[in-house]
Design a protein around this motif. Structure first.
Motif, PDB file in Angstrom:
ATOM      1  N   TRP A  97       0.837  -1.187   0.000  1.00 13.43           N
ATOM      2  CA  TRP A  97       0.000   0.000   0.000  1.00 13.43           C
ATOM      3  C   TRP A  97       0.878   1.245   0.000  1.00 13.43           C
ATOM      4  O   TRP A  97       1.728   1.410   0.869  1.00 13.43           O
ATOM      5  CB  TRP A  97      -0.938  -0.003   1.199  1.00 13.43           C
ATOM      6  CG  TRP A  97      -1.962  -1.094   1.112  1.00 13.43           C
ATOM      7  CD1 TRP A  97      -1.855  -2.351   1.625  1.00 13.43           C
ATOM      8  CD2 TRP A  97      -3.217  -1.023   0.438  1.00 13.43           C
ATOM      9  NE1 TRP A  97      -2.973  -3.090   1.314  1.00 13.43           N
ATOM     10  CE2 TRP A  97      -3.835  -2.304   0.589  1.00 13.43           C
ATOM     11  CE3 TRP A  97      -3.893  -0.036  -0.268  1.00 13.43           C
ATOM     12  CZ2 TRP A  97      -5.087  -2.585   0.063  1.00 13.43           C
ATOM     13  CZ3 TRP A  97      -5.144  -0.319  -0.790  1.00 13.43           C
ATOM     14  CH2 TRP A  97      -5.727  -1.573  -0.631  1.00 13.43           C
TER      15      TRP A  97
ATOM     16  N   ARG B 239      -4.355   3.380  -2.040  1.00 11.72           N
ATOM     17  CA  ARG B 239      -3.661   3.070  -3.289  1.00 11.72           C
ATOM     18  C   ARG B 239      -2.649   1.953  -3.083  1.00 11.72           C
ATOM     19  O   ARG B 239      -1.786   2.029  -2.209  1.00 11.72           O
ATOM     20  CB  ARG B 239      -2.953   4.309  -3.855  1.00 11.72           C
ATOM     21  CG  ARG B 239      -2.385   4.070  -5.258  1.00 11.72           C
ATOM     22  CD  ARG B 239      -1.818   5.337  -5.879  1.00 11.72           C
ATOM     23  NE  ARG B 239      -0.622   5.808  -5.211  1.00 11.72           N
ATOM     24  CZ  ARG B 239      -0.535   6.905  -4.479  1.00 11.72           C
ATOM     25  NH1 ARG B 239      -1.617   7.670  -4.297  1.00 11.72           N
ATOM     26  NH2 ARG B 239       0.588   7.256  -3.908  1.00 11.72           N
TER      27      ARG B 239
ATOM     28  N   SER C  87       0.122  -0.838  -5.049  1.00 10.28           N
ATOM     29  CA  SER C  87       0.946  -1.088  -6.233  1.00 10.28           C
ATOM     30  C   SER C  87       1.650  -2.426  -6.087  1.00 10.28           C
ATOM     31  O   SER C  87       2.099  -2.792  -4.988  1.00 10.28           O
ATOM     32  CB  SER C  87       1.982   0.026  -6.429  1.00 10.28           C
ATOM     33  OG  SER C  87       1.362   1.247  -6.752  1.00 10.28           O
TER      34      SER C  87
ATOM     35  N   THR D  83      -1.197  -0.607 -10.509  1.00  9.85           N
ATOM     36  CA  THR D  83      -1.585   0.275  -9.409  1.00  9.85           C
ATOM     37  C   THR D  83      -3.100   0.392  -9.402  1.00  9.85           C
ATOM     38  O   THR D  83      -3.720   0.608 -10.453  1.00  9.85           O
ATOM     39  CB  THR D  83      -0.963   1.676  -9.555  1.00  9.85           C
ATOM     40  OG1 THR D  83       0.454   1.571  -9.491  1.00  9.85           O
ATOM     41  CG2 THR D  83      -1.440   2.599  -8.439  1.00  9.85           C
TER      42      THR D  83
ATOM     43  N   ASP E 230      -6.082   2.501  -7.469  1.00  9.55           N
ATOM     44  CA  ASP E 230      -6.400   3.618  -6.578  1.00  9.55           C
ATOM     45  C   ASP E 230      -7.885   3.563  -6.258  1.00  9.55           C
ATOM     46  O   ASP E 230      -8.729   3.766  -7.131  1.00  9.55           O
ATOM     47  CB  ASP E 230      -6.034   4.953  -7.243  1.00  9.55           C
ATOM     48  CG  ASP E 230      -6.020   6.101  -6.248  1.00  9.55           C
ATOM     49  OD1 ASP E 230      -6.659   5.963  -5.178  1.00  9.55           O
ATOM     50  OD2 ASP E 230      -5.375   7.131  -6.526  1.00  9.55           O
TER      51      ASP E 230
END
Length: 256
Positions: free
Chosen positions: A185, A190, A192, A222, A224
């Motif tokens: 995180w 978000r 990745s 990623t 979000d």
């Protein structure tokens, strides 16, 4: 000679008593809350063994009374017991603390079982105190209503770990699937990580060799989950595969 109504009543009472005994006998196996060592707000189930004929899943009810979880069901009347079956009853998710779950036959004052358990608070490893932590559980099915045929399925663990299965099509319209893993995180909303391509032997082959699958990293991803007013249950998904990058708006699919 007894009246037919009285005879029927006696038979019903006998059947009921027999059914209760079958349930109680089957439930004698050691029950447990799963997962065995739950963390805060992790989905929990009561797992126990019950008579498969007597247990009626459609009548299950679960209530929370302070730190007491009361589960109950209305048993079917069975002349002959069914084979024992392992049953999972969904209990929900709870904050850290001490709890007890009790399982009742509806109408009975004494429970079939009492099971105390503890929900542990989230533990933070030394050095990870300042790392971001997800504020919600984003597990589920994600897709785009305007682009049917592909999607992303996410699973999120109690420790916040995220794993995804991405199913898409290539230039030749052939189905491809990838996994999202080995990520972290970046903020509370978000995440990745890596995009991994998996290949293996024919799914309907006579046997599956232990070393039959191959894996290779093909890009990054990623997600979000930050939302804006009027755009709830949406996420921005940006990923690359073999040097080609795209960004998509995903919507959470909630099944009725």
């Amino acid at each position: 000679m007894p009246y037919p109504a009285n005879a029927f009543l006696k038979l019903a009472v006998a059947m009921t008593a027999f059914g209760f005994a079958a349930v109680a006998a089957a439930a004698a196996d050691v029950p447990q809350v799963v997962p065995i060592h739950p963390s805060q707000f992790e989905a929990l189930h009561l797992r126990t063994t019950l008579d498969s004929c007597t247990f009626d899943a459609s009548s299950v009810n679960v209530e929370l009374r302070d730190h007491l979880i009361v589960a109950s069901f209305r048993p079917r009347l069975c002349i002959v017991p069914g084979p024992p079956a392992v049953i999972d009853i969904e209990l929900g998710a709870y904050p850290a603390g001490d709890y007890e779950v009790q399982l009742y036959l509806k109408g009975n004052r004494e429970p079939l079982l009492r099971l105390p358990f503890q929900v542990a608070a989230r533990t933070v490893a030394p050095g990870d105190e300042d790392k971001p932590w997800p504020v919600a559980d984003y597990a589920g099915l994600w897709g785009n209503r305007q682009e049917p045929g592909w999607g992303l399925t996410l699973e999120q663990g109690a420790a916040g770990d995220l794993f995804g299965a991405l199913y898409v099509f290539d230039d030749a319209r052939q189905p491809q699937w990838y996994t999202l893993q080995a990520g972290q995180w970046q903020t509370e909303t978000r995440w990745s990580g890596l995009v991994v391509k998996s290949e293996g032997p024919f799914w309907a082959g006579p046997s599956y060799p232990a070393d039959g699958a191959q894996y290779r990293g093909v890009g990054t991803a990623t997600i979000d989950f930050a939302m804006k007013p009027g755009q709830e249950d949406q996420a921005t998904f940006t990923y690359s595969i073999d040097g080609r990058s795209v960004s998509k708006t995903l919507m959470r699919v909630r099944l009725d």
